[in-house]
Design a protein around this motif. Structure first.
Motif, PDB file in Angstrom:
ATOM      1  N   ALA A 155      -6.254  -2.518   3.640  1.00 55.62           N
ATOM      2  CA  ALA A 155      -4.835  -2.183   3.770  1.00 55.62           C
ATOM      3  C   ALA A 155      -4.106  -3.213   4.624  1.00 55.62           C
ATOM      4  CB  ALA A 155      -4.670  -0.794   4.376  1.00 55.62           C
TER       5      ALA A 155
ATOM      6  N   ASP B 131       0.803  -1.226   0.000  1.00 54.40           N
ATOM      7  CA  ASP B 131       0.000   0.000   0.000  1.00 54.40           C
ATOM      8  C   ASP B 131       0.830   1.267   0.000  1.00 54.40           C
ATOM      9  OD1 ASP B 131      -2.544  -1.431   0.268  1.00 54.40           O
ATOM     10  OD2 ASP B 131      -1.820  -1.919   2.274  1.00 54.40           O
TER      11      ASP B 131
ATOM     12  N   ALA C 164      -5.716   1.472   9.142  1.00 57.84           N
ATOM     13  CA  ALA C 164      -5.485   2.549   8.181  1.00 57.84           C
ATOM     14  C   ALA C 164      -6.669   3.519   8.234  1.00 57.84           C
ATOM     15  CB  ALA C 164      -5.311   1.995   6.783  1.00 57.84           C
TER      16      ALA C 164
ATOM     17  N   ASN D 270     -11.298  -1.618   4.545  1.00 52.60           N
ATOM     18  CA  ASN D 270     -10.467  -2.406   5.458  1.00 52.60           C
ATOM     19  C   ASN D 270      -9.588  -3.413   4.711  1.00 52.60           C
ATOM     20  OD1 ASN D 270      -9.561  -2.771   8.028  1.00 52.60           O
ATOM     21  ND2 ASN D 270     -11.074  -4.300   8.558  1.00 52.60           N
TER      22      ASN D 270
ATOM     23  N   TYR E  78      -2.071   5.635   9.867  1.00 60.04           N
ATOM     24  CA  TYR E  78      -2.635   4.569  10.688  1.00 60.04           C
ATOM     25  C   TYR E  78      -2.935   5.083  12.086  1.00 60.04           C
ATOM     26  CZ  TYR E  78      -1.121   1.019   7.306  1.00 60.04           C
ATOM     27  OH  TYR E  78      -0.956   0.244   6.193  1.00 60.04           O
TER      28      TYR E  78
ATOM     29  N   LEU F 255       0.563   5.202   4.338  1.00 58.79           N
ATOM     30  CA  LEU F 255      -0.801   5.503   4.777  1.00 58.79           C
ATOM     31  C   LEU F 255      -0.749   6.033   6.202  1.00 58.79           C
ATOM     32  CD1 LEU F 255      -2.625   2.209   3.660  1.00 58.79           C
ATOM     33  CD2 LEU F 255      -2.762   4.434   2.527  1.00 58.79           C
TER      34      LEU F 255
ATOM     35  N   ASP G   3      -8.968   3.826   4.968  1.00 52.83           N
ATOM     36  CA  ASP G   3      -9.232   2.554   4.299  1.00 52.83           C
ATOM     37  C   ASP G   3     -10.660   2.114   4.623  1.00 52.83           C
ATOM     38  OD1 ASP G   3      -9.054   0.094   3.062  1.00 52.83           O
ATOM     39  OD2 ASP G   3      -7.926  -0.823   4.693  1.00 52.83           O
TER      40      ASP G   3
END
Length: 65
Positions: A49, A21, A41, A47, A26, A24, A44
Motif C-alpha cells: 500500500a 489504494d 496499512a 506491504n 493505517y 485503508l 496490507d
C-alpha cells in the motif's frame, strides 16, 4: 471530512486515503519509541500500500442491541 495527512494524530489508527489504494486503515509506525517513521496499512500483508495523503478519524464502533 478528509484532512491533509500532516495533521493526523500519531497515536492512534486512522482512515487513510491515497489515489492508488483508496481508503485503508493505517496505524502509526515508529522505528523507536520516539521516531515516527510513517504510516503502515493495517491489512496490507504484502506491504504494497502507498502512504496516505489524507486522513479522517475512524468512526465509532456500532452499539450491539
Amino acid at each position: 471530512m478528509w484532512q491533509p495527512i500532516e495533521t493526523a494524530p500519531r497515536d492512534s489508527n486512522i482512515l487513510g486515503w491515497n489515489q492508488y489504494d483508496g481508503v485503508l486503515v493505517y496505524r502509526p509506525l515508529y522505528f523507536s519509541s520516539k521516531n515516527f517513521a510513517g504510516w503502515d496499512a493495517v491489512y496490507d500483508t504484502e506491504n504494497l500500500a502507498e502512504a496516505p495523503t489524507h486522513w479522517m478519524p475512524l468512526p465509532e464502533a456500532p452499539v450491539s442491541t
